[in-house]
Design a protein around this motif. Structure first.
Motif, PDB file in Angstrom:
ATOM      1  N   LEU A 208      -6.265   4.514  -1.033  1.00 25.74           N
ATOM      2  CA  LEU A 208      -4.855   4.118  -1.015  1.00 25.74           C
ATOM      3  C   LEU A 208      -4.609   3.006  -0.001  1.00 25.74           C
ATOM      4  N   LEU A 209      -5.281   3.095   1.160  1.00 26.45           N
ATOM      5  CA  LEU A 209      -5.093   2.096   2.204  1.00 26.45           C
ATOM      6  C   LEU A 209      -5.854   0.805   1.929  1.00 26.45           C
ATOM      7  N   ILE A 210      -6.610   0.778   0.862  1.00 27.40           N
ATOM      8  CA  ILE A 210      -7.185  -0.477   0.355  1.00 27.40           C
ATOM      9  C   ILE A 210      -6.284  -1.049  -0.732  1.00 27.40           C
ATOM     10  N   LEU A 211      -5.869  -0.168  -1.650  1.00 23.11           N
ATOM     11  CA  LEU A 211      -5.076  -0.608  -2.794  1.00 23.11           C
ATOM     12  C   LEU A 211      -3.682  -1.083  -2.401  1.00 23.11           C
ATOM     13  N   VAL A 212      -3.013  -0.325  -1.528  1.00 22.81           N
ATOM     14  CA  VAL A 212      -1.639  -0.688  -1.164  1.00 22.81           C
ATOM     15  C   VAL A 212      -1.579  -2.047  -0.445  1.00 22.81           C
ATOM     16  N   PRO A 213      -2.377  -2.281   0.617  1.00 22.05           N
ATOM     17  CA  PRO A 213      -2.375  -3.619   1.232  1.00 22.05           C
ATOM     18  C   PRO A 213      -2.819  -4.706   0.261  1.00 22.05           C
ATOM     19  N   GLY A 214      -3.827  -4.379  -0.574  1.00 24.06           N
ATOM     20  CA  GLY A 214      -4.289  -5.368  -1.545  1.00 24.06           C
ATOM     21  C   GLY A 214      -3.200  -5.736  -2.535  1.00 24.06           C
ATOM     22  N   LEU A 215      -2.439  -4.713  -2.980  1.00 18.72           N
ATOM     23  CA  LEU A 215      -1.345  -4.964  -3.907  1.00 18.72           C
ATOM     24  C   LEU A 215      -0.255  -5.794  -3.243  1.00 18.72           C
ATOM     25  N   PHE A 216       0.078  -5.456  -2.000  1.00 21.00           N
ATOM     26  CA  PHE A 216       1.093  -6.222  -1.265  1.00 21.00           C
ATOM     27  C   PHE A 216       0.662  -7.685  -1.141  1.00 21.00           C
TER      28      PHE A 216
END
Length: 690
Positions: A208-216
């Motif tokens: 999640l802490l890879i996907l969320v920053p990556g999405l942002f």
């Protein structure tokens, strides 16, 4: 058995003693300390990127923009209005940093990777700015893909010292990381857990802490250049102030990452709902027919003559500025030239700036009115990534017949790169690689005079045996204006009852003198062209008014008047079209100049020029919404593009007849296909002269 048990006990005691000793030497870093270190190394990465830009800029002598230096940080504390674009850079780098931490799950691995990446980018930035005075742009990624094997050929002199320094800096950081890792008993591990449940929870949290920053980060990159998007609003609120005329200044002023990301995915224009290959074939057929009708009565060809486009920096009629009285005419000779040939007023999208946009429209026949408002600088946001860039100079054939001259820096608006892409063989500037031959200044002016620029242009015309297209961009009347000229007897005063401010009056009077000097130099240039035994046609226009009329600009009702400059199309005695005055010339915009020049020269047209000819018959001038209020705005929807009829009156798009609506729809189809579509027109004869 007892002997073995005693040995095992002794071994356990020894290991326990070693662990206890290690514990005394190192302790696990608490979470708050990792948080502090995260912020410090995040800021360090931003600083490294900024150093790469600043050192590169300081290695070049540049006239275009001041060196920002560490005002990038200091302006957060500006009492006149703090600017937090530095924190925006920290946020964006921090988002990438967080994703790296979660990917590696080791603070002392992710951090060196981040710092190494920052140093590598900073070194490349330094090299590119040193060589070309241009910051890293998204289009450079295409170069890496196509020509990565030749990278060593682009290293500047002394590059090995920069590389060695970068290695030394990284080595210092590595030493620091090794030391911190050694004293951190946790060894930088972010998530720990030995049982299956803990491992599963940790894996989900890391993902999640890879996907969320990556999405942002991804969404920010895709939307930050789109006006009205959350990303654009965030960047603006944080202090991002795009400086698209100079990529290096932009990167210094707003941070390399912020400046870079703003150009990753600019919205070019909305895709027309009926856009398709079949639709574009219909467009081609429509204007092939129009071209045949036009060409039936025309006798010559555009390329039978040399054509010179002169973009005269800030040239406009001071006497037309509302609320201003001048003591004498500063452009009597150009006024007389306008009366004897095709001429009129040009609607400009700029006021005090935006030169390259007018230049782009003149060279392509495309209109800024058709682009999305997010596309503010085609030269930097669009052209570098285009696969097909048809420009009017290409009608003259081989690259040797296309010459550009601009007595300033070649890097401004990425012109050096773009002119090569447009098919110009030479682009003569002050900074080269092709250096303009004449560089004389007048009195205390810092800019090359128009007379010197004209002399350089004349020499290019005289030495060529073939007909050419020459693009000339002058600099003499560029802002600012500070009592440069001796014996200046021009005066200006307000007629509104409110006197001009001291700085405004000084600027206007200095500008007037420069304008008078341009007037003399232009007339002399045309006189010399008149003596040549080869046909030459000149398209002369002022790109925008100088941004010095602060009193007049305070009144929104003056907006349209402050966006009208002067233009003319003139031919020498060796041309059959000297003295010709075409219809519908009272108002125009630069996208129509090539069609007007063809009509002035009685020259046959391509389907594209036939389209522009028909478009201009219906709409005299068009520009994007440059003002919030113009005369008659109560009848025209706020925010629509500015369209003028041939009397100079604004028109509402909703009032257009069916033929005009069809032409405007076709214009958008053509422009979309060239700039952001599939280039269906490329494999047709749409751009080809008969």
């Amino acid at each position: 058995m007892k002997q073995q048990s005693d040995a095992e006990t002794m071994g356990d005691m020894t290991r326990g003693s070693n662990v206890a000793g290690a514990g005394r030497r190192s302790r696990e870093f608490p979470g708050w300390l990792y948080g502090i270190l995260f912020i410090l190394f995040d800021i360090a990465a931003v600083a490294i990127l900024e150093v790469g830009v600043s050192l590169g800029a300081s290695s070049r002598v540049t006239l275009s923009s001041p060196d920002v230096g560490w005002d990038f940080v200091g302006k957060m504390f500006n009492v006149h209005g703090p600017n937090f674009v530095f924190l925006l850079n920290v946020l964006l780098v921090g988002v990438l940093y967080l994703a790296l931490l979660m990917l590696f799950n080791r603070f002392w691995i992710a951090t060196p990777v981040l710092v190494a990446a920052a140093i590598v980018v900073a070194v490349i930035e330094h090299f590119k700015i040193s060589i070309r005075y241009e910051a890293i742009l998204p289009s450079d990624l295409n170069f890496l893909k196509a020509d990565a094997g030749n990278l060593m050929g682009f290293m500047p002199a002394g590059a090995h010292w920069t590389i060695l320094l970068a290695i030394a800096v990284f080595a210092v950081f590595v030493g620091l990381f090794v030391f911190l890792n050694h004293i951190d008993a946790r060894r930088g591990r972010m998530f720990r857990g030995s049982d299956r449940q803990s491992k599963s929870i940790n894996a989900i949290a890391r993902l999640l802490l890879i996907l969320v920053p990556g999405l942002f980060f991804g969404l920010y990159a895709m939307q930050v250049s789109t006006v009205g998007s959350w990303a654009k609003s965030l960047a603006t609120a944080m202090g991002d102030k795009p400086s698209m005329w100079d990529s290096v200044y932009d990167a210094q002023r707003n941070g390399p990452l912020v400046a870079f990301m703003r150009q990753v995915n600019p919205k070019v224009m909305d895709k027309p709902s009926d856009y398709s290959e079949e639709t574009m074939k219909q467009v081609v057929a429509r204007y092939e027919k129009a071209a045949k009708q036009i060409n039936a009565s025309r006798k010559s060809s555009l390329t039978d003559s040399t054509v010179i486009y002169v973009l005269s920096e800030s040239f406009s009629d001071t006497s037309r500025v509302p609320g201003l009285k001048v003591n004498k005419d500063s452009m009597p000779k150009i006024r007389a030239i306008k009366e004897s040939t095709t001429s009129g007023l040009m609607l400009s999208s700029g006021y005090g700036g935006g030169t390259a946009n007018l230049e782009y429209m003149g060279l392509t026949g495309l209109s800024m009115a058709n682009f999305d408002s997010s596309l503010t600088s085609p030269y930097q946001q669009l052209v570098p990534g285009e696969h097909w860039t048809p420009t009017i100079n290409q009608m003259w054939g081989a690259a040797k017949n296309s010459i550009g001259l601009h007595p300033y820096e070649s890097s401004m608006y990425s012109r050096a790169t773009n002119y090569k892409k447009f098919g110009f063989s030479h682009f003569y500037t002050l900074t080269g690689p092709d250096v303009i031959s004449h560089q004389d200044r007048i009195d205390d002016s810092p800019y090359v005079s128009d007379a010197a620029t004209y002399q350089s242009t004349l020499e290019e015309v005289e030495k060529s045996d073939s007909n050419q297209f020459l693009q000339v961009i002058t600099m003499q009347n560029h802002m600012p204006y500070h009592e440069w000229y001796k014996d200046n007897d021009f005066t200006a005063e307000s007629t509104t009852g409110e006197p001009l401010g001291k700085d405004e009056q000084e600027s206007i009077e200095t500008y007037q003198k420069g304008q008078a000097i341009t007037d003399e130099a232009t007339a002399d240039f045309l006189d010399k062209l008149d003596k040549l035994d080869k046909p030459v046609t000149v398209v002369f226009y002022g790109d925008h008014l100088p941004g010095i009329y602060s009193s007049a600009s305070e009144d929104d009702n003056n907006s349209l008047a402050l966006h009208l400059t002067d233009y003319f199309i003139w031919s020498n005695k060796a041309s059959d079209s000297q003295g010709v005055k075409i219809n519908n010339a009272a108002y125009s915009s630069p996208n129509f100049f090539v069609a007007q020049a063809a009509e002035h020269m009685d020259a046959k047209v391509s389907p594209y020029l036939a389209f522009l000819t028909e478009m201009h018959e219906k709409i005299a001038a068009m520009e994007p919404p440059v003002v919030n209020k113009i005369q008659g705005w109560d009848r025209i929807p706020e925010g629509q593009s500015i369209y003028l009829d041939h009397a100079g009156n604004p028109m509402a798009e909703s009032d257009f007849d069916e033929e005009t609506k069809q032409l405007l729809a076709d214009y958008r189809l053509i422009q979309y296909d060239i700039t952001d579509g599939n280039n269906y027109l490329k494999d047709t004869d749409f751009m080809s002269l008969p």
